[in-house]
Motif scaffolding. Structure first.
Motif, PDB file in Angstrom:
ATOM      1  N   ILE A 160     -11.403 -35.740   7.173  1.00 44.77           N
ATOM      2  CA  ILE A 160     -12.216 -34.648   7.713  1.00 44.77           C
ATOM      3  C   ILE A 160     -12.055 -34.646   9.236  1.00 44.77           C
ATOM      4  N   GLY A 161     -11.773 -33.475   9.801  1.00 43.99           N
ATOM      5  CA  GLY A 161     -11.621 -33.358  11.256  1.00 43.99           C
ATOM      6  C   GLY A 161     -10.201 -33.514  11.753  1.00 43.99           C
ATOM      7  N   ALA A 162      -9.266 -33.959  10.881  1.00 42.44           N
ATOM      8  CA  ALA A 162      -7.913 -34.286  11.347  1.00 42.44           C
ATOM      9  C   ALA A 162      -7.181 -33.087  11.944  1.00 42.44           C
ATOM     10  N   ASN A 163      -7.398 -31.895  11.395  1.00 45.80           N
ATOM     11  CA  ASN A 163      -6.665 -30.713  11.876  1.00 45.80           C
ATOM     12  C   ASN A 163      -7.578 -29.714  12.579  1.00 45.80           C
ATOM     13  N   ALA A 164      -8.748 -30.195  13.030  1.00 47.04           N
ATOM     14  CA  ALA A 164      -9.776 -29.280  13.518  1.00 47.04           C
ATOM     15  C   ALA A 164      -9.346 -28.507  14.765  1.00 47.04           C
ATOM     16  N   ASP A 165      -8.478 -29.099  15.602  1.00 45.13           N
ATOM     17  CA  ASP A 165      -8.169 -28.462  16.880  1.00 45.13           C
ATOM     18  C   ASP A 165      -6.932 -27.578  16.854  1.00 45.13           C
ATOM     19  N   ASP A 166      -6.160 -27.662  15.789  1.00 47.35           N
ATOM     20  CA  ASP A 166      -4.904 -26.917  15.774  1.00 47.35           C
ATOM     21  C   ASP A 166      -4.773 -26.098  14.496  1.00 47.35           C
ATOM     22  N   PRO A 167      -5.074 -24.775  14.575  1.00 45.31           N
ATOM     23  CA  PRO A 167      -5.005 -23.959  13.365  1.00 45.31           C
ATOM     24  C   PRO A 167      -3.612 -23.958  12.747  1.00 45.31           C
ATOM     25  N   VAL A 168      -2.566 -24.005  13.573  1.00 44.24           N
ATOM     26  CA  VAL A 168      -1.212 -23.926  13.021  1.00 44.24           C
ATOM     27  C   VAL A 168      -0.923 -25.148  12.151  1.00 44.24           C
ATOM     28  N   GLN A 169      -1.339 -26.328  12.623  1.00 46.25           N
ATOM     29  CA  GLN A 169      -1.169 -27.544  11.825  1.00 46.25           C
ATOM     30  C   GLN A 169      -1.892 -27.400  10.490  1.00 46.25           C
ATOM     31  N   MET A 170      -3.102 -26.848  10.522  1.00 48.57           N
ATOM     32  CA  MET A 170      -3.866 -26.621   9.291  1.00 48.57           C
ATOM     33  C   MET A 170      -3.140 -25.643   8.380  1.00 48.57           C
ATOM     34  N   TYR A 171      -2.601 -24.575   8.951  1.00 46.86           N
ATOM     35  CA  TYR A 171      -1.942 -23.546   8.135  1.00 46.86           C
ATOM     36  C   TYR A 171      -0.715 -24.102   7.414  1.00 46.86           C
ATOM     37  N   LEU A 172      -0.058 -25.092   8.044  1.00 49.41           N
ATOM     38  CA  LEU A 172       1.174 -25.623   7.445  1.00 49.41           C
ATOM     39  C   LEU A 172       0.911 -26.432   6.174  1.00 49.41           C
ATOM     40  N   ASN A 173      -0.364 -26.702   5.874  1.00 47.43           N
ATOM     41  CA  ASN A 173      -0.706 -27.312   4.591  1.00 47.43           C
ATOM     42  C   ASN A 173      -0.283 -26.460   3.414  1.00 47.43           C
ATOM     43  N   ASP A 174      -0.182 -25.153   3.655  1.00 53.00           N
ATOM     44  CA  ASP A 174       0.086 -24.222   2.560  1.00 53.00           C
ATOM     45  C   ASP A 174       1.547 -23.791   2.508  1.00 53.00           C
ATOM     46  N   ILE A 175       2.407 -24.583   3.153  1.00 50.96           N
ATOM     47  CA  ILE A 175       3.815 -24.212   3.290  1.00 50.96           C
ATOM     48  C   ILE A 175       4.511 -24.065   1.927  1.00 50.96           C
ATOM     49  N   PHE A 176       4.084 -24.859   0.913  1.00 52.28           N
ATOM     50  CA  PHE A 176       4.740 -24.794  -0.400  1.00 52.28           C
ATOM     51  C   PHE A 176       3.997 -23.883  -1.391  1.00 52.28           C
ATOM     52  N   THR A 177       2.790 -23.466  -1.037  1.00 51.54           N
ATOM     53  CA  THR A 177       2.026 -22.624  -1.970  1.00 51.54           C
ATOM     54  C   THR A 177       2.097 -21.142  -1.608  1.00 51.54           C
ATOM     55  N   ILE A 178       2.251 -20.841  -0.315  1.00 52.32           N
ATOM     56  CA  ILE A 178       2.239 -19.443   0.123  1.00 52.32           C
ATOM     57  C   ILE A 178       3.402 -18.622  -0.449  1.00 52.32           C
ATOM     58  N   PRO A 179       4.634 -19.188  -0.556  1.00 48.53           N
ATOM     59  CA  PRO A 179       5.730 -18.337  -1.055  1.00 48.53           C
ATOM     60  C   PRO A 179       5.417 -17.681  -2.408  1.00 48.53           C
ATOM     61  N   ALA A 180       4.872 -18.424  -3.384  1.00 49.54           N
ATOM     62  CA  ALA A 180       4.556 -17.839  -4.693  1.00 49.54           C
ATOM     63  C   ALA A 180       3.464 -16.779  -4.567  1.00 49.54           C
ATOM     64  N   SER A 181       2.520 -16.980  -3.630  1.00 48.07           N
ATOM     65  CA  SER A 181       1.468 -15.982  -3.416  1.00 48.07           C
ATOM     66  C   SER A 181       2.056 -14.675  -2.920  1.00 48.07           C
ATOM     67  N   LEU A 182       2.986 -14.765  -1.981  1.00 50.87           N
ATOM     68  CA  LEU A 182       3.607 -13.552  -1.437  1.00 50.87           C
ATOM     69  C   LEU A 182       4.396 -12.827  -2.516  1.00 50.87           C
ATOM     70  N   ALA A 183       5.078 -13.595  -3.385  1.00 57.52           N
ATOM     71  CA  ALA A 183       5.891 -12.989  -4.436  1.00 57.52           C
ATOM     72  C   ALA A 183       5.039 -12.518  -5.613  1.00 57.52           C
ATOM     73  N   GLY A 184       3.824 -13.027  -5.735  1.00 58.50           N
ATOM     74  CA  GLY A 184       2.936 -12.624  -6.827  1.00 58.50           C
ATOM     75  C   GLY A 184       3.209 -13.334  -8.139  1.00 58.50           C
ATOM     76  N   VAL A 185       4.009 -14.403  -8.094  1.00 59.79           N
ATOM     77  CA  VAL A 185       4.359 -15.103  -9.341  1.00 59.79           C
ATOM     78  C   VAL A 185       3.358 -16.224  -9.625  1.00 59.79           C
TER      79      VAL A 185
END
Lengths: 99, 486
Positions: free
Chosen positions: B408-433
């Motif tokens: 808890i708190g590890a990525n609190a100061d950097d939104p981009v670091q937090m966003y990169l958690n979803d690097i492997f899940t976002i592609p399927a979301s964009l494609a709708g699969v």
């Protein structure tokens, strides 16, 4: 190009979100990081590519359905206004807009 | 009993070995014991839950029970419920009681399931750690100093800690799959349009999709049989014949082609995560699957594209919160514009405000083509990568997230670091699969690792069948967090 404090103020005004001075500085720092991230996709060659505005599969019709222009919902004004912050005689109350 | 899977509980109810009242009371007792430290639920109504349990038992006694009648289910607090507040993790909706039920809530009620409570989440589903909730962070039952993932973190923690046998979640860029991976449970993001968005508070409408979270792939199939289905009130709800999502649980593995996207095994992923994922893939290979190395060449662009499109849609969707029709209203204001600005300033948390500002920026005059339209075009290129990949394989396998649960708190100061958690899940979301997360082991610190299975549109039943085979041979999905023993 990083966002200036004035640009942040303009966005906050467009978005109707008041920001405190600390929030404004914090938003500027973090928005500039996010813009640095999203700039990565600007250089991609997308000549001739149709924008993809939704994800409905082609085999499921590929688009959004339209329905007949008919009344399908009952009048539930009272239920919907019951959750409003301020109503009177079926009207939503807001500050005076015309002097 | 509460360590059992949904399938086992349903069978025990059918045989009369337990009752819905007994199961529901058991869950409520565990919630009373563990919700304090975990903060998984925002709202509970034990009287209502027990009343619904008695009704379910009466329905069963009358011979009218369906497969899941009497099963308690927790719902992410993004699904509107009549008679129980729906906060979406926000101060903006802190006291909001919806005048109608979400389609998903109607479906579970019709199936005779018991509403166990509303689970905590990142505000308006914007987050990957559940730290953005107005109601405080959720803690991971495997290590309470760590996040459970987000945004469906309350649902994930509740299922992992055996406070609920099943829960609903929503996934816009990974919000079902990543918390499922971080807490050692199973979660499915269905094909876009499979589960109705009616009554599901909107974040990014071209991406939002509801789905089930539970202990096993078989459980997810049973839940999908309740949740999925056409709803005319959602214009993106697909019209398809009803499907039995459990129909392929026993389909053979022979001849399966498993695609391994090179980009998902690149540097930046924790070595323990890659090790566990490769072991799981090797199991499929040992059962007759053929591995196919391939590329999703545009997937590295998915996070930048998502952080244009999702904030753009969010800034539009969240413009409805005006302090006039419903939601928080500031008590002090000068005029109408000030009422809007102050109500929204007080009602929204910091991350929600940032995303509204980013969305406003990319949609504003002079930037629309360079950001929003360009992102929609690159989104199509990303979707085409999946079409090409599924010409060479039946399923893609890889990690769900680049790490296990972080402190808890590890990525609190950097939104981009937090966003990169979803690097492997976002592609399927964009494609709708459709994409599925199942547990496949633990890292050196004892934290769960998730395996992601991604399929072509409407391949949910096949994905669940593959996961079911794996779960017949492994017991990762049956492990109980040491912090919350049964």
């Amino acid at each position: 190009m990083p966002l200036s404090p004035e640009q942040i103020d303009r966005l906050a005004r467009l978005a109707r979100v008041a920001l405190s001075p600390q929030e404004r500085e914090d938003a500027r720092d973090k928005l500039n990081r996010v813009l640095g991230l999203i700039d990565q996709m600007r250089a991609v060659d997308t000549t001739g590519v149709e924008p993809m505005s939704h994800a409905v599969a082609e085999e499921a019709g590929g688009g959004q359905r339209l329905r007949a222009d008919e009344v399908t919902e009952p009048d539930r004004r009272e239920a919907f206004q019951a959750v409003a912050p301020a109503v009177e005689e079926g009207l939503y109350l807001v500050p005076k807009v015309i002097e | 009993m509460l360590g059992a899977t949904l399938g086992e509980l349903a069978a025990a109810l059918a045989r009369g070995e337990t009752s819905s009242v007994e199961l529901t009371q058991g869950c409520l007792d565990r919630i009373a014991r563990w919700n304090g430290p975990l903060n998984a639920f925002i709202t509970l109504d034990p009287e209502r839950s027990l009343r619904e349990a008695r009704e379910a038992d009466a329905r069963r006694a009358a011979g009218r029970a369906g497969p899941l009648t009497g099963i308690p289910v927790a719902h992410k607090d993004i699904f509107c419920t009549r008679g129980m507040r729906t906060t979406c993790g926000s101060r903006m909706l802190g006291n909001f009681v919806s005048p109608y039920d979400a389609h998903v809530i109607e479906r579970f009620a019709a199936a005779g399931c018991v509403l166990l409570g509303k689970t905590n989440m990142d505000e308006f589903a914007m987050g990957s750690s559940n730290e953005n909730s107005h109601f405080g962070p959720v803690r991971n039952p495997w290590d309470t100093a760590r996040v459970p993932g987000g945004s469906s973190g309350g649902s994930a923690a509740a299922v992992a800690a055996r406070l609920a046998p099943a829960a609903t979640g929503t996934d816009t860029g990974g919000s079902i799959r990543q918390p499922a991976a971080f807490t050692g449970i199973c979660g499915l993001k269905p094909t876009y349009g499979t589960v109705s968005r009616y009554g599901m508070v909107a974040f990014a409408s071209s991406l939002d999709q509801g789905g089930p979270m539970a202990r096993s792939a078989e459980d997810l199939a049973l839940l999908m049989n309740v949740m999925a289905g056409h709803d005319r009130r959602d214009s993106t709800s697909v019209e398809r014949a009803p499907e039995d999502y459990a129909s392929q649980l026993k389909a053979p593995l022979e001849g399966l082609r498993v695609g391994l996207p090179r980009e998902y095994f690149a540097e930046g992923c924790a070595p323990d995560v890659l090790l566990r994922v490769r072991e799981a893939i090797a199991w499929f290979e040992s059962r007759g699957a053929r591995l196919v190395e391939l590329e999703l060449p545009r997937s590295p662009l998915a996070v930048p594209v998502y952080y244009v499109l999702a904030p753009a849609e969010a800034s539009s969707n969240l413009s409805r919160f005006d302090g006039v029709r419903y939601g928080h209203r500031a008590s002090d204001y000068r005029d109408l514009a000030d009422l809007y600005s102050r109500s929204r300033a007080e009602g929204f948390g910091a991350e929600v405000k940032r995303r509204i500002l980013v969305g406003t920026y990319v949609l504003s005059h002079g930037y629309y083509d360079a950001y929003y339209l360009q992102a929609q075009k690159v989104r199509r290129l990303i979707a085409r990568d999946f079409v090409a990949a599924f010409e060479r394989c039946d399923v893609l396998m890889g990690p769900v997230a680049p790490s296990t649960a972080f402190p808890i708190g590890a990525n609190a100061d950097d939104p981009v670091q937090m966003y990169l958690n979803d690097i492997f899940t976002i592609p399927a979301s964009l494609a709708g699969v459709p994409a599925l997360s199942i547990p496949c082991g633990f890292d050196a610190a004892g934290l769960p690792v998730g395996l992601q299975l991604t399929g072509p549109h409407f391949a949910e039943a096949r994905l669940l069948g593959l996961a079911h085979h794996y779960q017949q041979a492994t017991d990762w999905h049956r492990r109980v967090p040491a912090h919350t023993p049964l």
